[in-house]
Design an enzyme around this catalytic site. Structure first.
Site, PDB file in Angstrom:
ATOM      1  N   HIS A  26     -57.578  23.228  -4.543  1.00  0.00           N
ATOM      2  CA  HIS A  26     -56.703  24.447  -4.830  1.00  0.00           C
ATOM      3  C   HIS A  26     -55.396  24.084  -4.056  1.00  0.00           C
ATOM      4  CE1 HIS A  26     -60.098  27.445  -6.000  1.00  0.00           C
ATOM      5  NE2 HIS A  26     -60.573  26.477  -5.506  1.00  0.00           N
ATOM      6  N   ASP A 141     -53.636  32.298  -4.720  1.00  0.00           N
ATOM      7  CA  ASP A 141     -54.811  31.971  -5.561  1.00  0.00           C
ATOM      8  C   ASP A 141     -55.411  33.149  -5.754  1.00  0.00           C
ATOM      9  OD1 ASP A 141     -57.588  30.677  -5.743  1.00  0.00           O
ATOM     10  OD2 ASP A 141     -56.661  29.024  -4.982  1.00  0.00           O
TER      11      ASP A 141
END
Length: 512
Positions: A26, A141
């Site tokens: 990520h 995110d």
């Protein structure tokens, strides 16, 4: 994409806070996006967890005077392993301890701040210089829905970044339909090769085994397993709350899939592969949680063109000693030199030194096999000696292989990797889908085919040419990134007008 001299639209002072889920897969694409924003003239605060920022240490020297690194606690003790088995615990802890610290930090960033440190008790930081203007947007995110919610509560526009493939995101968005059609939950002992209905555009193509790994849970409509429901809720909530959704993909890869996703969001930006649009050295130094071993590059230099099998199962995959043995035996039998990335924590219940020695012993010749704990992935994958890539089919790895035109052998571990692997083998035809099989004979056969098939190599080269056009000036991804930069700039204008208005009210009050 060189945006270093391209200012944000509207002339506003733009400050974007970028907050990734604290895992390597990520962090990587969001670090590339942060560099792109800084290159476009924005100030960028990249928010790590305290644990990861300490792990990075001095590597987070700023890539730009407009880019700095701050952190908030994840609420877990220092000695916590933070492994793939702990994902749910990490999420719960971030949503509590991390939420409180994040709110305090973001509130403090609504005022001008020095470049080096955030000025909030909740955050520590490094890098950057000069004065940062008040934060004008958050890119969080998609798994960190609390970061989106809190930003909007504080009056800061928030966007969601989905770091996985669009095809896996669409599968999660299709969960209600899958239940309605009776495709979920899977029956205990059911055939995983059974085709699945209910994912738009993938009817008759996706099998049960190709859906993201949490879908393999059993139960009734109210018990879809400990992982599936939270992820579905995160995606649905982030799509509803965010001003826009950012996807690290390209039209040539997933254009039809994105068309099915678009109705679920206010707007969608497809701006990938981001690693091909961002300078590697500046981004990698601030992103890699593992110490990279450059010693494998001279080893590759000594190999013939397209002669080496590169093996890397990512930053989270864990395999058993039996699986390790099957992989190793198959690689040796395939007869090609191989370079294997073996993290110290990758093979369960074994000593990494013993595992590495087994690789060397099985190869029978130190020149036939290389072993590193972590490699400079981008440099290795683009090396002329690499002929194919045995991979977990993580989205970052899949994109990197697509850009470089490297045939893949996919052995997905979890999450979106099952769906990515299916697309590699069945849509793009740039590799082979080896999911749910760990047998030395299969490994040998598939590695040989990926290394030697002219048809697969031709498909990979054709896709690479198209993806490179997407990220080049005027390409679809480059245009989308420019559109995103403009949108981020527009978001800053109302915030700054409101700030000026509040200052004028305060000034008039003082004078009266």
């Amino acid at each position: 994409m060189d945006t270093e001299e391209a200012p944000m639209a509207g002339g506003a002072a733009v400050h974007v806070l970028v907050f990734p889920w604290p895992a390597q897969g990520h962090i990587n694409p969001m670090a590339h996006l942060a560099v792109a924003f800084a290159g476009a003239g924005a100030h960028v605060t990249f928010l790590h967890t305290d644990h990861n920022l300490r792990r990075l240490g001095s590597a987070v020297a700023a890539a730009s005077p407009r880019l700095r690194f701050l952190s908030v606690p994840d609420g877990l003790p220092d000695e916590h392993p933070r492994s793939v088995a702990d994902i749910l615990e990490i999420g719960r802890s971030l949503a509590t301890a991390g939420r409180v610290a994040y709110r305090a930090l973001l509130a403090s960033l609504l005022q001008p701040q020095p470049g080096g440190h955030g000025g909030a008790d909740a955050g520590t930081g490094a890098g950057g210089g000069g004065c940062f203007p008040p934060v004008t947007a958050v890119v969080a995110d998609g798994l960190l829905t609390f970061a989106i919610d809190i930003a909007e509560e504080l009056g800061v526009p928030a966007l969601a970044f989905r770091t996985t493939s669009a095809c896996s995101v669409l599968a999660y968005l299709s969960v209600p339909k899958l239940f309605e059609l009776g495709e979920l939950p899977f029956p205990p002992g059911g055939d995983l090769d059974e085709p699945v209905r209910g994912v738009p555009g993938m009817e008759g193509f996706l099998r049960r085994r190709d859906l993201p790994s949490p879908f393999r849970r059993h139960g009734d409509d109210h018990d879809v397993g400990p992982m599936l429901q939270p992820v579905v809720e995160h995606i649905t909530q982030s799509f509803k709350q965010a001003r826009a959704v950012i996807l690290n993909t390209a039209a040539s890869l997933e254009g039809p899939v994105v068309a099915h996703i678009a109705p679920h969001a206010r707007d969608v930006y497809t701006i990938g592969p981001l690693h091909a649009m961002s300078p590697a050295p500046a981004t990698a130094s601030a992103a890699s949680l593992w110490k990279e071993d450059d010693g494998c590059l001279p080893w590759l230099d000594a190999r013939a063109d397209r002669s080496v099998v590169y093996v890397s199962l990512g930053s989270l995959t864990v395999i058993s000693l039996e699986q390790f043995t099957e992989f190793l035996s198959g690689l040796v039998a395939a007869g090609h030199p191989f370079l294997w990335v073996l993290r110290p924590d990758m093979v369960a219940a074994s000593q990494n030194a013993a595992v590495q020695e087994a690789v060397r012993a099985a190869a029978g010749n130190s020149k036939a096999a290389g072993v590193v704990e972590w490699a400079r992935q981008r440099d290795v994958r683009r090396h002329r000696a690499v002929g194919c890539f045995l991979t977990h089919a993580g989205w970052n790895s899949t994109l990197e292989a697509a850009v470089e035109g490297i045939p893949m052998v996919c052995w997905p571990f979890f999450a979106d990797q099952q769906t990515n692997s299916r697309f590699v083998g069945g849509v793009w035809r740039t590799g082979l889908d080896m999911k749910d099989v760990c047998d030395r004979a299969v490994v040998e056969r598939m590695v040989r085919l990926a290394m030697e098939s002219g048809e697969i190599r031709a498909s990979t080269q054709a896709l690479a040419r198209q993806v490179r056009r997407d990220v080049a000036a005027g390409g679809s991804s480059a245009r989308e990134l420019k559109r995103l930069v403009g949108f981020i700039g527009e978001l800053a204008m109302p915030i700054q007008c409101a700030a000026i208005h509040d200052f004028e009210l305060l000034d008039n009050s003082i004078q009266s």
